[in-house]
Enzyme design. Structure first.
Site, short mmCIF file in Angstrom:
data_model
loop_
_atom_site.label_atom_id
_atom_site.label_comp_id
_atom_site.label_asym_id
_atom_site.label_seq_id
_atom_site.Cartn_x
_atom_site.Cartn_y
_atom_site.Cartn_z
N HIS A 201 -9.72 1.59 4.94
CA HIS A 201 -8.48 1.50 5.64
C HIS A 201 -8.54 2.64 6.83
CE1 HIS A 201 -4.34 2.69 6.49
NE2 HIS A 201 -3.68 1.55 5.85
N SER B 272 3.35 -1.82 10.65
CA SER B 272 4.92 -1.68 10.87
C SER B 272 5.38 -3.09 10.44
CB SER B 272 5.29 -1.49 12.38
OG SER B 272 4.73 -0.08 12.65
N ASN C 144 0.80 -1.38 -0.01
CA ASN C 144 0.10 -0.04 0.03
C ASN C 144 0.89 1.12 0.01
OD1 ASN C 144 -1.94 1.99 0.45
ND2 ASN C 144 -2.47 1.42 2.47
N GLY D 253 2.65 2.68 11.02
CA GLY D 253 3.63 3.79 10.88
C GLY D 253 4.53 4.09 12.07
N LYS E 129 -0.02 4.31 -0.29
CA LYS E 129 -0.55 5.35 0.08
C LYS E 129 -0.52 6.38 -0.76
CE LYS E 129 -0.21 3.39 4.54
NZ LYS E 129 -0.10 3.53 6.32
N GLU F 130 -6.81 4.95 7.61
CA GLU F 130 -6.84 6.51 7.35
C GLU F 130 -7.97 7.09 6.57
OE1 GLU F 130 -3.21 5.78 5.48
OE2 GLU F 130 -2.15 5.23 7.40
N GLU G 74 -5.33 -4.20 10.82
CA GLU G 74 -4.30 -3.38 10.99
C GLU G 74 -4.63 -2.59 12.45
OE1 GLU G 74 -2.38 -2.55 6.76
OE2 GLU G 74 -3.82 -0.91 7.18
P1 13P Z 1 3.11 0.63 7.80
O1 13P Z 1 3.47 -0.43 7.13
O2 13P Z 1 3.83 2.10 7.34
O3 13P Z 1 3.12 0.62 9.24
O4 13P Z 1 1.71 0.89 7.26
C1 13P Z 1 0.58 -0.33 7.50
C2 13P Z 1 -0.67 0.17 6.52
O5 13P Z 1 -1.35 0.92 7.04
C3 13P Z 1 -0.76 -0.65 5.41
O6 13P Z 1 -2.06 -0.47 4.79
#
Ligand code: 13P
Length: 244
Positions: free
Chosen positions: A95, A202, A8, A168, A10, A97, A162
Site C-alpha cells: 500500500h 476516494s 481496508n 483520502g 487501515k 502508505e 490506487e
Molecule cells: P480512501 O478510500 O479513504 O480514499 O482510501 C483508499 C485506500 O487507500 C484503500 O486502500
C-alpha cells in the site's frame, strides 16, 4: 467474475467498533451475492475477533501487511503463516502508505507476495503514481515499474490501482483515466494469471456505480467509506448485476 469489494480499515476502529461493523455487514450480506464478494481487512489486533464472526459467512478476511520471511527474529512483525492460521485469505501488500512511511520497495513487496502465496493467501498488491508523476504524464511508467518489480513469479494475486493523490482526498481520477490505467495494467500482465484489478482512492456510494461499471475494473479497495457499514454495503450493491 464477481466484483471484489474490499475494505481496508487501515489503523482505525476500536475493538467494539470493529465487532459492530462486521456484525452489521454480516447481517446485510447473508449468504452472499451473485454479483460481488465482500472482503474486510481489519487491523491485525482485531483479526481474531473478526475471523470468528465471519466464519461460515460469505465474507472474506484479509490483513493489511505481512513479513517477507516465514518466521524468525523480526520483532513486531507478523508472518503469512500466522495470518493463514487466523483465518485470513487475503493480504494487502505494498500500500502507498507502507511504501511512504515504511520505505517499502517493489522488490520487498514481491518477496512478501511470494511468501503470502506460499502460505495460501491471495496478495492484493497496490500500485499507483503520486501527483507530481501524473502531472508530467509519467503514471504509466511508474505503474509499469511497480508491476514488473512486485508481481510474484507464480500464483494467484490481485492488483489494486490506487493513485496516491486520490487516497483520502475525495478526488478520484476521471472514469476515462481509470479506464486507461486499468487497460494498461490488464495488458501488462500475462492473461493466463487471471488477475483481478481493483480500483482504490476516494470510492464512495456516490461514485461506486460508475467506477464498478468501468471496463477492466474488477472491484474496489475502499478506505474511509468502508468504516461505515451502510456506506460500504451501498458500494457493494452498486456492483453491476449483468455479466461482463
Ligand atoms: P480512501 O478510500 O479513504 O480514499 O482510501 C483508499 C485506500 O487507500 C484503500 O486502500
Amino acid at each position: 467474475m464477481k466484483k471484489q469489494i474490499v475494505a481496508n480499515w487501515k489503523m482505525n476502529t476500536a475493538r467494539a467498533q470493529a465487532v459492530a461493523l462486521v456484525n452489521a455487514l454480516k447481517a446485510k450480506a447473508g449468504q452472499g451475492s451473485p454479483h460481488f464478494d465482500l472482503v474486510i481487512c481489519p487491523p491485525f489486533v482485531w483479526l481474531a475477533d473478526c475471523a470468528s464472526l465471519v466464519a461460515g459467512s460469505a465474507m472474506g478476511l484479509g490483513a493489511q501487511d505481512c513479513h517477507a520471511a516465514e518466521k524468525g527474529a523480526y520483532t513486531g512483525d507478523i508472518s503469512a503463516p500466522m495470518l493463514k492460521e487466523l483465518g485470513c485469505s487475503y493480504v494487502i501488500l505494498g500500500h502507498s502508505e507502507r511504501r511512504q512511511h515504511h520505505q517499502e520497495s517493489s522488490i520487498l513487496v514481491k518477496e512478501k507476495a511470494t511468501q503470502a502465496i506460499k502460505n495460501g493467501l491471495v496478495p492484493i498488491i497496490c500500485v499507483g503514481e503520486v501527483e507530481a508523476e501524473r502531472a508530467i504524464g509519467q503514471q504509466e511508467v511508474i505503474v509499469a515499474r511497480q508491476l514488473d518489480q512486485s508481481i510474484p513469479d507464480t500464483g494467484r494475486f490481485y492488483i489494486a490501482y490506487e493513485p496516491v493523490w486520490a487516497i483520502g482526498t475525495g478526488k478520484p481520477p476521471s472514469l476515462e483515466d481509470i479506464r486507461i490505467m486499468h487497460d494498461f495494467i490488464r495488458n501488462r500482465i500475462d492473461p493466463s494469471r487471471g488477475v483481478a484489478i481493483l480500483y482504490g482512492g476516494s470510492v464512495k456510494v456516490s461514485n461506486a456505480r460508475e467506477i464498478l461499471a468501468t471496463k477492466n475494473v474488477d472491484g474496489v479497495l475502499v478506505g474511509g467509506a468502508s468504516l461505515d457499514a451502510e456506506e460500504f454495503w451501498g458500494i457493494a450493491q452498486a456492483s453491476p448485476t449483468h455479466k461482463g
